[in-house]
Design a protein around this motif. Structure first.
Motif, PDB file in Angstrom:
ATOM      1  N   LEU A 132      25.391  21.531  -4.043  1.00  0.00           N
ATOM      2  CA  LEU A 132      24.272  21.495  -3.097  1.00  0.00           C
ATOM      3  C   LEU A 132      23.685  22.890  -2.925  1.00  0.00           C
ATOM      4  CD1 LEU A 132      22.604  19.981  -0.914  1.00  0.00           C
ATOM      5  CD2 LEU A 132      24.412  20.608   0.711  1.00  0.00           C
ATOM      6  N   PRO A 133      22.446  23.127  -3.399  1.00  0.00           N
ATOM      7  CA  PRO A 133      21.797  24.422  -3.141  1.00  0.00           C
ATOM      8  C   PRO A 133      21.540  24.595  -1.646  1.00  0.00           C
ATOM      9  CG  PRO A 133      20.675  23.214  -4.898  1.00  0.00           C
ATOM     10  CD  PRO A 133      21.623  22.253  -4.245  1.00  0.00           C
ATOM     11  N   VAL A 134      21.874  25.760  -1.128  1.00  0.00           N
ATOM     12  CA  VAL A 134      21.642  26.078   0.286  1.00  0.00           C
ATOM     13  C   VAL A 134      20.409  26.980   0.329  1.00  0.00           C
ATOM     14  CG1 VAL A 134      22.636  27.052   2.392  1.00  0.00           C
ATOM     15  CG2 VAL A 134      24.112  25.910   0.724  1.00  0.00           C
ATOM     16  N   ARG A 135      19.263  26.380   0.584  1.00  0.00           N
ATOM     17  CA  ARG A 135      17.984  27.084   0.423  1.00  0.00           C
ATOM     18  C   ARG A 135      17.643  27.931   1.660  1.00  0.00           C
ATOM     19  NH1 ARG A 135      17.131  22.396  -2.760  1.00  0.00           N
ATOM     20  NH2 ARG A 135      16.613  22.989  -4.902  1.00  0.00           N
ATOM     21  N   ILE A 136      18.426  28.968   1.844  1.00  0.00           N
ATOM     22  CA  ILE A 136      18.186  29.944   2.904  1.00  0.00           C
ATOM     23  C   ILE A 136      17.599  31.194   2.269  1.00  0.00           C
ATOM     24  CG2 ILE A 136      19.280  31.455   4.599  1.00  0.00           C
ATOM     25  CD1 ILE A 136      21.392  29.252   5.000  1.00  0.00           C
ATOM     26  N   ARG A 137      16.453  31.616   2.760  1.00  0.00           N
ATOM     27  CA  ARG A 137      15.798  32.809   2.221  1.00  0.00           C
ATOM     28  C   ARG A 137      16.297  34.035   2.983  1.00  0.00           C
ATOM     29  NH1 ARG A 137       9.444  30.866   1.617  1.00  0.00           N
ATOM     30  NH2 ARG A 137       9.871  28.755   0.845  1.00  0.00           N
ATOM     31  N   SER A 138      17.364  34.614   2.476  1.00  0.00           N
ATOM     32  CA  SER A 138      17.935  35.797   3.116  1.00  0.00           C
ATOM     33  C   SER A 138      18.017  36.929   2.103  1.00  0.00           C
ATOM     34  CB  SER A 138      19.323  35.489   3.675  1.00  0.00           C
ATOM     35  OG  SER A 138      20.306  35.585   2.667  1.00  0.00           O
ATOM     36  N   VAL A 139      18.393  38.108   2.599  1.00  0.00           N
ATOM     37  CA  VAL A 139      18.489  39.281   1.732  1.00  0.00           C
ATOM     38  C   VAL A 139      19.527  39.065   0.626  1.00  0.00           C
ATOM     39  CG1 VAL A 139      20.235  40.511   3.087  1.00  0.00           C
ATOM     40  CG2 VAL A 139      18.532  41.811   1.803  1.00  0.00           C
ATOM     41  N   VAL A 140      20.434  38.103   0.817  1.00  0.00           N
ATOM     42  CA  VAL A 140      21.404  37.775  -0.231  1.00  0.00           C
ATOM     43  C   VAL A 140      20.679  37.404  -1.524  1.00  0.00           C
ATOM     44  CG1 VAL A 140      23.287  36.227  -0.883  1.00  0.00           C
ATOM     45  CG2 VAL A 140      23.102  37.022   1.456  1.00  0.00           C
ATOM     46  N   GLY A 141      19.574  36.671  -1.388  1.00  0.00           N
ATOM     47  CA  GLY A 141      18.815  36.263  -2.570  1.00  0.00           C
ATOM     48  C   GLY A 141      18.042  37.389  -3.220  1.00  0.00           C
ATOM     49  N   LEU A 142      17.884  38.512  -2.518  1.00  0.00           N
ATOM     50  CA  LEU A 142      17.206  39.684  -3.081  1.00  0.00           C
ATOM     51  C   LEU A 142      18.180  40.630  -3.771  1.00  0.00           C
ATOM     52  CD1 LEU A 142      14.830  40.616  -0.094  1.00  0.00           C
ATOM     53  CD2 LEU A 142      14.256  39.263  -2.128  1.00  0.00           C
ATOM     54  N   LEU A 143      19.469  40.508  -3.453  1.00  0.00           N
ATOM     55  CA  LEU A 143      20.444  41.480  -3.943  1.00  0.00           C
ATOM     56  C   LEU A 143      20.590  41.552  -5.456  1.00  0.00           C
ATOM     57  CD1 LEU A 143      23.338  41.445  -1.330  1.00  0.00           C
ATOM     58  CD2 LEU A 143      21.630  43.209  -1.760  1.00  0.00           C
ATOM     59  N   PRO A 144      20.304  40.472  -6.234  1.00  0.00           N
ATOM     60  CA  PRO A 144      20.359  40.656  -7.695  1.00  0.00           C
ATOM     61  C   PRO A 144      19.468  41.796  -8.196  1.00  0.00           C
ATOM     62  CG  PRO A 144      20.327  38.325  -7.178  1.00  0.00           C
ATOM     63  CD  PRO A 144      20.115  39.054  -5.870  1.00  0.00           C
ATOM     64  N   MET A 145      18.448  42.147  -7.422  1.00  0.00           N
ATOM     65  CA  MET A 145      17.579  43.270  -7.773  1.00  0.00           C
ATOM     66  C   MET A 145      18.350  44.585  -7.800  1.00  0.00           C
ATOM     67  SD  MET A 145      13.995  44.170  -5.814  1.00  0.00           S
ATOM     68  CE  MET A 145      13.847  42.427  -5.410  1.00  0.00           C
ATOM     69  N   VAL A 146      19.400  44.659  -6.979  1.00  0.00           N
ATOM     70  CA  VAL A 146      20.182  45.892  -6.852  1.00  0.00           C
ATOM     71  C   VAL A 146      21.085  46.109  -8.068  1.00  0.00           C
ATOM     72  CG1 VAL A 146      21.967  46.996  -5.430  1.00  0.00           C
ATOM     73  CG2 VAL A 146      20.059  45.802  -4.348  1.00  0.00           C
ATOM     74  N   ALA A 147      21.379  45.035  -8.787  1.00  0.00           N
ATOM     75  CA  ALA A 147      22.250  45.137  -9.969  1.00  0.00           C
ATOM     76  C   ALA A 147      21.455  45.709 -11.138  1.00  0.00           C
ATOM     77  CB  ALA A 147      22.825  43.772 -10.321  1.00  0.00           C
ATOM     78  N   ALA A 148      21.208  47.008 -11.077  1.00  0.00           N
ATOM     79  CA  ALA A 148      20.402  47.687 -12.106  1.00  0.00           C
ATOM     80  C   ALA A 148      20.921  49.105 -12.287  1.00  0.00           C
ATOM     81  CB  ALA A 148      18.929  47.715 -11.699  1.00  0.00           C
ATOM     82  N   GLU A 149      21.038  49.519 -13.523  1.00  0.00           N
ATOM     83  CA  GLU A 149      21.476  50.884 -13.816  1.00  0.00           C
ATOM     84  C   GLU A 149      20.778  51.382 -15.073  1.00  0.00           C
ATOM     85  OE1 GLU A 149      22.332  54.022 -12.871  1.00  0.00           O
ATOM     86  OE2 GLU A 149      23.723  52.824 -11.669  1.00  0.00           O
TER      87      GLU A 149
END
Length: 230
Positions: free
Chosen positions: A36-53
């Protein structure tokens, strides 16, 4: 981690990316039930952006064993290598990017993050989208209904000690990580990669320009205003 996020493609193994909404959501897995996808728009969903080097070319030259291991991984684990961005494509300066997000998904996430009706506030990035102010999220499990909504100040319950950081306010560590990631991504993509900031404004900035704008907004929390107040 990228494989866990994006799923295997097998039936029932959903990834966290929602193509329709252009956002990452958690998935709840319970015994005997469909994921079941939990469709909450929180900063958690933005964090993949931080995985960058950024991996500069000089690093490969200085450490040939590191380069050899990298090439081995790309050749022998292509199913995983394809999930991360731009290992094989150095930019004009020879920099390589190791990131979870490719251009298209990065732009989709930024459209949410830079939307003033969602995450972008006058003082930085909110920890939860303002969308949930008018659209609270509800989830029913085992006959019980749980709800979550945008709470820009102190929490409405004491379950977190009155702290509602995850429910709307601007959270300093998250803003720092997002700004730092944008600067890294700008170093790789350069000035030609531009996004609308704020979303819907027809004003386009490089990722470095977006980082500057977020920094300016965040600093306004601590700088004196025209009346001398912080």
């Amino acid at each position: 981690i990228a494989q866990a996020m994006h799923g295997s493609g097998e039936p029932g193994d959903l990834g966290l990316w929602d193509e329709r909404e252009g956002f990452y959501f958690n998935i709840l897995r319970a015994p005997g039930q469909e994921p079941l996808p939990v469709r909450i728009r929180s900063v958690v969903g933005l964090l993949p952006m931080v995985a960058a080097e950024i991996v500069p070319d000089e690093l490969f030259k200085r450490f040939p064993q590191f380069r050899a291991r990298t090439e081995w991984f790309l050749s022998h684990r292509p199913e995983l290598a394809r999930l991360v961005a731009n290992w094989r494509a150095p930019n004009a300066n020879g920099d390589r990017l190791l990131a979870v997000l490719r251009r298209r998904r990065l732009k989709a996430l930024l459209a949410h993050m830079l939307d003033e009706t969602e995450f972008l506030s006058p003082h930085g990035v909110r920890s939860m989208s303002r969308y949930h102010r008018d659209h609270p999220y509800e989830l029913t499990l085992s006959g019980k209904t749980f709800s979550l909504r945008y709470e820009p100040g102190e929490g409405e319950t004491r379950i977190y000690g009155g702290n509602s950081n995850w429910r709307g306010p601007v959270w300093a560590p998250m803003n720092f990580l997002l700004i730092e990631a944008l600067r890294k991504l700008h170093r790789y993509f350069g000035d030609d990669f531009r996004v609308e900031c704020p979303t819907g404004s027809t004003n386009y900035l490089s990722l470095g320009g977006v980082a500057d704008e977020l920094s300016r907004r965040f600093q306004s929390l601590f700088l004196k205003d025209a009346a001398g107040r912080r």
